[in-house]
Motif scaffolding. Structure first.
Motif, PDB file in Angstrom:
ATOM      1  N   ALA A 144      53.695 104.309  31.255  1.00 27.58           N
ATOM      2  CA  ALA A 144      53.941 102.889  31.515  1.00 27.58           C
ATOM      3  C   ALA A 144      54.959 102.685  32.618  1.00 27.58           C
ATOM      4  O   ALA A 144      54.922 101.693  33.323  1.00 27.58           O
ATOM      5  CB  ALA A 144      54.401 102.199  30.232  1.00 27.58           C
ATOM      6  N   LEU A 145      55.873 103.617  32.766  1.00 30.22           N
ATOM      7  CA  LEU A 145      56.902 103.497  33.789  1.00 30.22           C
ATOM      8  C   LEU A 145      56.396 103.780  35.182  1.00 30.22           C
ATOM      9  O   LEU A 145      57.077 103.509  36.156  1.00 30.22           O
ATOM     10  CB  LEU A 145      58.038 104.478  33.500  1.00 30.22           C
ATOM     11  N   GLY A 146      55.233 104.340  35.285  1.00 23.26           N
ATOM     12  CA  GLY A 146      54.760 104.725  36.602  1.00 23.26           C
ATOM     13  C   GLY A 146      55.420 106.008  37.056  1.00 23.26           C
ATOM     14  O   GLY A 146      55.546 106.283  38.231  1.00 23.26           O
ATOM     15  N   ALA A 147      55.865 106.807  36.101  1.00 18.83           N
ATOM     16  CA  ALA A 147      56.607 108.013  36.431  1.00 18.83           C
ATOM     17  C   ALA A 147      55.724 109.242  36.311  1.00 18.83           C
ATOM     18  O   ALA A 147      54.913 109.342  35.417  1.00 18.83           O
ATOM     19  CB  ALA A 147      57.795 108.150  35.475  1.00 18.83           C
ATOM     20  N   ALA A 148      55.892 110.151  37.212  1.00 27.91           N
ATOM     21  CA  ALA A 148      55.235 111.444  37.121  1.00 27.91           C
ATOM     22  C   ALA A 148      55.935 112.254  36.042  1.00 27.91           C
ATOM     23  O   ALA A 148      57.064 111.958  35.679  1.00 27.91           O
ATOM     24  CB  ALA A 148      55.305 112.157  38.473  1.00 27.91           C
ATOM     25  N   PRO A 149      55.305 113.282  35.499  1.00 32.10           N
ATOM     26  CA  PRO A 149      55.909 114.049  34.420  1.00 32.10           C
ATOM     27  C   PRO A 149      57.298 114.596  34.747  1.00 32.10           C
ATOM     28  O   PRO A 149      58.107 114.751  33.863  1.00 32.10           O
ATOM     29  CB  PRO A 149      54.911 115.180  34.188  1.00 32.10           C
ATOM     30  N   ALA A 150      57.618 114.846  35.998  1.00 36.84           N
ATOM     31  CA  ALA A 150      58.923 115.397  36.353  1.00 36.84           C
ATOM     32  C   ALA A 150      59.884 114.312  36.832  1.00 36.84           C
ATOM     33  O   ALA A 150      60.761 114.555  37.641  1.00 36.84           O
ATOM     34  CB  ALA A 150      58.744 116.460  37.432  1.00 36.84           C
ATOM     35  N   TRP A 151      59.767 113.090  36.303  1.00 33.93           N
ATOM     36  CA  TRP A 151      60.546 111.963  36.807  1.00 33.93           C
ATOM     37  C   TRP A 151      62.047 112.131  36.631  1.00 33.93           C
ATOM     38  O   TRP A 151      62.821 111.497  37.327  1.00 33.93           O
ATOM     39  CB  TRP A 151      60.098 110.652  36.166  1.00 33.93           C
ATOM     40  N   PHE A 155      48.064 112.716  37.907  1.00 35.27           N
ATOM     41  CA  PHE A 155      48.266 113.509  36.700  1.00 35.27           C
ATOM     42  C   PHE A 155      47.210 113.132  35.671  1.00 35.27           C
ATOM     43  O   PHE A 155      46.585 112.084  35.762  1.00 35.27           O
ATOM     44  CB  PHE A 155      49.686 113.338  36.129  1.00 35.27           C
ATOM     45  N   GLU A 156      46.999 114.027  34.709  1.00 40.58           N
ATOM     46  CA  GLU A 156      46.024 113.815  33.646  1.00 40.58           C
ATOM     47  C   GLU A 156      46.744 113.355  32.389  1.00 40.58           C
ATOM     48  O   GLU A 156      47.816 113.852  32.055  1.00 40.58           O
ATOM     49  CB  GLU A 156      45.271 115.116  33.337  1.00 40.58           C
ATOM     50  N   HIS A 157      46.135 112.396  31.693  1.00 35.58           N
ATOM     51  CA  HIS A 157      46.666 111.938  30.409  1.00 35.58           C
ATOM     52  C   HIS A 157      45.479 111.508  29.554  1.00 35.58           C
ATOM     53  O   HIS A 157      44.722 110.628  29.949  1.00 35.58           O
ATOM     54  CB  HIS A 157      47.640 110.771  30.605  1.00 35.58           C
ATOM     55  N   ARG A 158      45.306 112.176  28.407  1.00 38.53           N
ATOM     56  CA  ARG A 158      44.220 111.873  27.482  1.00 38.53           C
ATOM     57  C   ARG A 158      42.864 111.843  28.177  1.00 38.53           C
ATOM     58  O   ARG A 158      42.064 110.944  27.975  1.00 38.53           O
ATOM     59  CB  ARG A 158      44.477 110.561  26.756  1.00 38.53           C
ATOM     60  N   GLY A 169      47.088 107.747  38.997  1.00 33.36           N
ATOM     61  CA  GLY A 169      47.814 107.823  40.254  1.00 33.36           C
ATOM     62  C   GLY A 169      48.514 106.499  40.502  1.00 33.36           C
ATOM     63  O   GLY A 169      48.357 105.541  39.745  1.00 33.36           O
ATOM     64  N   LYS A 170      49.297 106.425  41.562  1.00 35.00           N
ATOM     65  CA  LYS A 170      50.038 105.206  41.891  1.00 35.00           C
ATOM     66  C   LYS A 170      49.090 104.105  42.369  1.00 35.00           C
ATOM     67  O   LYS A 170      48.053 104.374  42.956  1.00 35.00           O
ATOM     68  CB  LYS A 170      51.080 105.476  42.976  1.00 35.00           C
ATOM     69  N   LEU A 182      53.243 101.452  40.028  1.00 35.05           N
ATOM     70  CA  LEU A 182      52.971 101.888  38.673  1.00 35.05           C
ATOM     71  C   LEU A 182      51.757 102.799  38.660  1.00 35.05           C
ATOM     72  O   LEU A 182      50.966 102.827  39.595  1.00 35.05           O
ATOM     73  CB  LEU A 182      52.719 100.669  37.779  1.00 35.05           C
ATOM     74  N   ASP A 183      51.606 103.560  37.581  1.00 37.13           N
ATOM     75  CA  ASP A 183      50.455 104.449  37.429  1.00 37.13           C
ATOM     76  C   ASP A 183      49.285 103.654  36.876  1.00 37.13           C
ATOM     77  O   ASP A 183      49.431 102.851  35.952  1.00 37.13           O
ATOM     78  CB  ASP A 183      50.778 105.588  36.474  1.00 37.13           C
ATOM     79  N   VAL A 184      48.123 103.901  37.463  1.00 39.99           N
ATOM     80  CA  VAL A 184      46.887 103.266  37.033  1.00 39.99           C
ATOM     81  C   VAL A 184      45.786 104.318  36.961  1.00 39.99           C
ATOM     82  O   VAL A 184      45.849 105.323  37.673  1.00 39.99           O
ATOM     83  CB  VAL A 184      46.468 102.122  37.990  1.00 39.99           C
ATOM     84  N   PRO A 185      44.756 104.086  36.119  1.00 45.79           N
ATOM     85  CA  PRO A 185      43.628 105.007  36.107  1.00 45.79           C
ATOM     86  C   PRO A 185      42.935 104.966  37.457  1.00 45.79           C
ATOM     87  O   PRO A 185      42.728 103.892  38.035  1.00 45.79           O
ATOM     88  CB  PRO A 185      42.723 104.487  35.011  1.00 45.79           C
ATOM     89  N   LEU A 186      42.598 106.117  37.981  1.00 41.50           N
ATOM     90  CA  LEU A 186      41.880 106.175  39.250  1.00 41.50           C
ATOM     91  C   LEU A 186      40.409 105.905  39.009  1.00 41.50           C
ATOM     92  O   LEU A 186      39.866 106.259  37.952  1.00 41.50           O
ATOM     93  CB  LEU A 186      42.082 107.541  39.913  1.00 41.50           C
ATOM     94  N   SER A 187      39.738 105.285  39.949  1.00 39.00           N
ATOM     95  CA  SER A 187      38.331 104.971  39.793  1.00 39.00           C
ATOM     96  C   SER A 187      37.543 106.253  39.569  1.00 39.00           C
ATOM     97  O   SER A 187      37.842 107.288  40.141  1.00 39.00           O
ATOM     98  CB  SER A 187      37.806 104.211  41.006  1.00 39.00           C
ATOM     99  N   GLY A 188      36.540 106.154  38.728  1.00 42.41           N
ATOM    100  CA  GLY A 188      35.716 107.315  38.404  1.00 42.41           C
ATOM    101  C   GLY A 188      36.312 108.166  37.294  1.00 42.41           C
ATOM    102  O   GLY A 188      35.711 109.099  36.829  1.00 42.41           O
TER     103      GLY A 188
END
Length: 175
Positions: free
Chosen positions: A18-25, A120-123, A128-129, A167-173
């Motif tokens: 939700a923060l738009g942060a990469a795992p190494a934020w 990054f992958e999540h579930r 991506g941004k 922020l992070d959003v699902p990428l198309s496809g």
């Protein structure tokens, strides 16, 4: 209102999304952003850290600092780019920011992009941004004991002339 402990709040993995942060934020970086392009051997500007930051990015950093000093969650939320953000992430981010602005901060700085992953992958989904990152803003929090600080990094970019938190959003496809 008593602030929520920062370490407990930031430890929730879903909020990192939700923060738009990469795992190494949470990795600290200290270099400054320069609005002067590197040219040649750099002899004209031997120390880019002494150069002023991009004025639009500095306005963003100043507004973020003001949001924490007032505390004004609505102001902080207005500084995010919401394009492509689904309602669930929007609600989580809003709830998080409402608690976050109650925290004491040491300061807000501008930094170049670190070595964060572009996606990054999540579930099972790829994220991506929601814009082209130009740099990042780092918020340094005061936590117990007072000599220890916690940092939060948000990428920022420009949308229609305004510098905003990406922020992070699902990428198309992405399924």
């Amino acid at each position: 209102m008593r602030p929520v402990p920062l370490r407990a709040t930031l430890a929730v993995p879903v909020l990192a999304l939700a923060l738009g942060a990469a795992p190494a934020w949470a990795q600290p970086h200290t270099a400054a952003i320069s609005n002067v392009e590197a040219a040649g051997d750099g002899s004209d500007h031997p120390d880019d850290a002494d150069l002023p930051a991009d004025p639009a990015a500095q306005i963003l950093a100043d507004r973020i600092h003001h949001a924490f000093s007032t505390p004004d969650a609505a102001l902080l939320l207005s500084l995010a780019k919401w394009d492509g953000v689904d309602e669930e992430v929007r609600e989580r981010f809003s709830d998080f920011v409402t608690r976050l602005v109650e925290q004491d901060i040491q300061g807000v700085t501008l930094e170049p992009l670190g070595d964060e992953q572009a996606t990054f992958e999540h579930r099972g989904r790829t994220y991506g941004k929601n814009g082209e990152p130009l740099g990042r803003v780092t918020i340094a929090f005061v936590v117990e004991p007072p000599t220890v600080s916690e940092r939060l990094h948000w990428s920022y970019g420009v949308e229609d002339g305004a510098t905003l938190i990406l922020l992070d959003v699902p990428l198309s496809g992405s399924q």
